[in-house]
Design a protein around this motif. Structure first.
Motif, short mmCIF file in Angstrom:
data_model
loop_
_atom_site.label_atom_id
_atom_site.label_comp_id
_atom_site.label_asym_id
_atom_site.label_seq_id
_atom_site.Cartn_x
_atom_site.Cartn_y
_atom_site.Cartn_z
N ASN A 145 -161.60 -62.54 10.53
CA ASN A 145 -162.74 -62.09 11.33
C ASN A 145 -162.60 -60.64 11.76
N ALA A 146 -163.70 -59.92 11.72
CA ALA A 146 -163.71 -58.57 12.27
C ALA A 146 -163.32 -58.64 13.73
N GLY A 147 -162.53 -57.69 14.19
CA GLY A 147 -162.08 -57.69 15.56
C GLY A 147 -160.67 -58.19 15.72
N GLU A 148 -160.16 -58.93 14.72
CA GLU A 148 -158.77 -59.33 14.77
C GLU A 148 -157.88 -58.15 14.36
N TRP A 149 -156.68 -58.16 14.85
CA TRP A 149 -155.74 -57.04 14.64
C TRP A 149 -154.62 -57.55 13.74
N THR A 150 -154.81 -57.44 12.44
CA THR A 150 -153.99 -58.18 11.49
C THR A 150 -152.85 -57.38 10.88
N ARG A 151 -152.77 -56.08 11.16
CA ARG A 151 -151.70 -55.25 10.60
C ARG A 151 -151.52 -54.01 11.46
N ASN A 182 -133.96 -46.49 16.97
CA ASN A 182 -134.70 -47.37 16.08
C ASN A 182 -134.27 -48.82 16.33
N THR A 183 -134.91 -49.77 15.63
CA THR A 183 -134.50 -51.17 15.69
C THR A 183 -134.45 -51.71 14.27
N TYR A 184 -133.93 -52.93 14.14
CA TYR A 184 -133.96 -53.62 12.86
C TYR A 184 -135.23 -54.46 12.71
N ALA A 185 -136.21 -54.25 13.59
CA ALA A 185 -137.50 -54.93 13.50
C ALA A 185 -138.60 -53.96 13.91
N SER A 186 -138.61 -52.80 13.29
CA SER A 186 -139.60 -51.78 13.63
C SER A 186 -140.86 -51.87 12.78
N GLU A 187 -140.82 -52.64 11.70
CA GLU A 187 -141.98 -52.77 10.82
C GLU A 187 -142.93 -53.84 11.37
N THR A 188 -144.20 -53.51 11.47
CA THR A 188 -145.20 -54.46 11.95
C THR A 188 -145.51 -55.50 10.88
N PRO A 189 -145.53 -56.79 11.22
CA PRO A 189 -145.91 -57.81 10.23
C PRO A 189 -147.39 -57.71 9.87
N VAL A 190 -147.80 -58.51 8.90
CA VAL A 190 -149.20 -58.52 8.46
C VAL A 190 -149.63 -59.97 8.25
N THR A 191 -150.90 -60.27 8.57
CA THR A 191 -151.43 -61.62 8.37
C THR A 191 -152.79 -61.55 7.70
N ASP A 192 -153.07 -62.56 6.88
CA ASP A 192 -154.38 -62.65 6.23
C ASP A 192 -155.18 -63.83 6.76
N GLY A 193 -154.73 -64.44 7.87
CA GLY A 193 -155.42 -65.59 8.43
C GLY A 193 -154.92 -66.92 7.91
N SER A 209 -141.52 -48.44 7.81
CA SER A 209 -142.82 -48.53 7.14
C SER A 209 -143.31 -49.97 7.11
N SER A 210 -144.55 -50.20 7.52
CA SER A 210 -145.09 -51.56 7.63
C SER A 210 -145.86 -51.96 6.37
N PRO A 211 -145.93 -53.27 6.07
CA PRO A 211 -146.63 -53.73 4.87
C PRO A 211 -148.14 -53.74 5.02
N LEU A 212 -148.81 -53.80 3.87
CA LEU A 212 -150.27 -53.83 3.77
C LEU A 212 -150.63 -54.90 2.75
N ILE A 213 -151.63 -55.74 3.04
CA ILE A 213 -152.12 -56.71 2.06
C ILE A 213 -153.30 -56.11 1.32
N LEU A 242 -142.54 -48.06 -4.49
CA LEU A 242 -143.68 -48.76 -3.91
C LEU A 242 -143.79 -50.07 -4.68
N VAL A 243 -143.89 -51.20 -3.99
CA VAL A 243 -143.87 -52.49 -4.66
C VAL A 243 -144.99 -53.37 -4.15
N GLY A 244 -145.52 -54.19 -5.06
CA GLY A 244 -146.51 -55.19 -4.71
C GLY A 244 -145.94 -56.58 -4.96
N LEU A 245 -145.84 -57.41 -3.92
CA LEU A 245 -145.35 -58.78 -4.02
C LEU A 245 -146.52 -59.75 -3.90
N ASP A 246 -146.49 -60.82 -4.67
CA ASP A 246 -147.51 -61.86 -4.54
C ASP A 246 -147.40 -62.48 -3.15
N LYS A 247 -148.45 -62.39 -2.37
CA LYS A 247 -148.39 -62.85 -0.99
C LYS A 247 -148.19 -64.37 -0.90
#
Length: 444
Positions: A22-28, A139-150, A190-194, A211-216
């Motif tokens: 949904n528009a308005g969600e903050w997914t990445r 820095n931290t060992y968890a500085s990359e923001t996760p990503v969700t597709d719902g 650097s954070s991931p992008l779907i 730069l790599v693309g993994l099957d989600k």
């Protein structure tokens, strides 16, 4: 209940089937469009430790990753160890007086919280052990923001690996991308992008960048592009301009734009050495930033026109524009926060001194430069909501500005004294802020 929709809309000529929440969600990182603009948000413009804080939940360990949201679920990552060293920004990675984090045992964790109440719905620990690579103590060992597709959430923990969970917390897959040295042992960010069915990850390092693309759905590698780059911390950006959609990957040696479907290079432009700042753009222009690889300053901020092709590098520092580059400027400041493009203004925050600069986005001329009251500096990215601009500083104060050609401070909202280096997440009438030890939900 979350709402998920999948359309076969064409990605601006790229021929990719897109799925979106949904528009308005903050997914990445920096929101679902990567621009930090919450157009329909109704979160409060004023708050404090005891004002408009719906809930405050402690999160153990360290993580500068931003929360992400889909439906009623908030996802946060962290890395936990005993006797964690207090973060410091302005020193080297492994220097006298700095602890070598590789000697400690860590747990890499993903938390799922209820957006409504802050209740921890589930907690998972996909990785455990000693880190293979060092990090800057800022820095931290968890500085990359996760990503969700719902349907799933994917967390990238740098050199430790990538992991995917469904929304109920069942692990779907995990994958290691290898372990590589980074500049001065500072670590990753650097954070991931779907993009379609691919999770796109930028792994720039001092040995073998790619730069790599993994099957989600499975974690299988779909494609890989070798990069002639050293360490960078920028996040890939999907630029939807008036002519096409481009996958923009910032770098210190070159800023590069790829066709999202064929992954062929559309254009490239020489950078200043390294970059932490992620690009931002609109229909007409894209804004990229990089700095001297060793000193972190000076560096070039440039505005690239839609439709550029080939090598668009400027020949020298005295040349500030070209047919493909609307304008550029050399800045001497230090900056980690990604910029905000809003209502004709490009807002950039400095790492120290609490300074905000606003440029005219079309011309590059400075609208204003202002030192904010009692602010130590910025790491979090600014955002816009309800026609206002919000700037969250290191000390937990959010400055609210009226957008426009002149500096106008509307309000300043102070939370606790913990460090705030994570960017905000916004959904509906709620604002999520992450400090060093807690996640806050701001809501009337």
């Amino acid at each position: 209940m979350y709402v998920f929709r999948c359309s076969m809309a064409v990605l601006a000529g790229a021929g990719l089937a897109l799925c979106s929440v949904n528009a308005g969600e903050w997914t990445r990182f920096r929101g679902s469009d990567g621009n930090s603009i919450a157009g329909e948000s109704r979160h409060p413009t004023e708050w404090g430790e005891n004002v408009n804080v719906a809930w405050k939940v402690p999160i153990p360990g360290r993580g500068w990753s931003q929360p992400v949201v889909t439906g009623d679920r908030v996802f946060v990552t962290t890395a936990v160890t005993e006797n964690e060293e207090q973060p410091k920004r302005f020193d080297g990675g492994i220097t006298p007086g700095a602890k070598d984090a590789r000697q400690s045992d860590y747990q890499w964790k993903v938390y799922c919280l209820s957006l409504k109440t802050g209740e921890i719905l589930w907690e998972r620990t996909p990785f455990e052990g000693k880190p293979e690579t060092p990090k800057h103590r800022g820095n931290t060992y968890a500085s990359e923001t996760p990503v969700t597709d719902g349907e799933r959430v994917i967390a990238y923990f740098g050199m430790r690996g990538v992991v995917c969970f469904d929304l109920a917390g069942q692990q779907q897959w995990s994958k290691s991308l290898g372990s590589y040295p980074t500049q001065a042992g500072w670590g990753t960010g650097s954070s991931p992008l779907i993009l379609g069915n691919a999770v796109v990850i930028q792994c720039d390092n001092d040995k073998s960048s790619f730069l790599v693309g993994l099957d989600k759905r499975t974690g299988d590698e779909l494609w890989r592009i070798d990069r002639d780059e050293k360490t960078n911390w920028s996040t890939p950006y999907l630029w939807k301009n008036k002519l096409r959609t481009e996958l923009v990957v910032a770098g210190g040696k070159k800023m590069r734009s790829y066709d999202p479907e064929s992954r062929e290079i559309l254009w490239e432009m020489a950078g200043s050495g390294r970059t932490s700042v992620s690009p931002v753009g609109d229909d007409e222009l894209l804004y990229v930033d990089s700095v001297n690889w060793f000193q972190g300053s000076p560096g070039r901020l440039a505005a690239i026109r839609a439709g550029a092709s080939g090598d668009i590098s400027l020949p020298n520092d005295k040349t500030t524009s070209s047919p493909s580059v609307a304008w550029s400027i050399n800045l001497t400041s230090y900056r980690n926060s990604s910029p905000l493009l809003y209502e004709g203004g490009l807002y950039m925050l400095e790492q120290s001194g609490g300074i905000v600069r606003c440029f005219d986005a079309k011309t590059g001329k400075v609208r204003f430069q202002q030192r904010l009251p009692d602010s130590p500096g910025f790491a979090a990215s600014p955002w816009s909501s309800q026609g206002k601009v919000f700037l969250l500083d290191d000390a937990g104060t959010t400055f609210v500005l009226e957008p426009g050609p002149a500096y106008k401070l509307i309000a300043s909202n102070k939370l606790s004294d913990e460090i705030f280096w994570s960017s905000a997440a916004i959904t509906g009438d709620q604002l999520l802020l992450r400090g060093q030890g807690h996640v806050y939900c701001i809501r009337e």
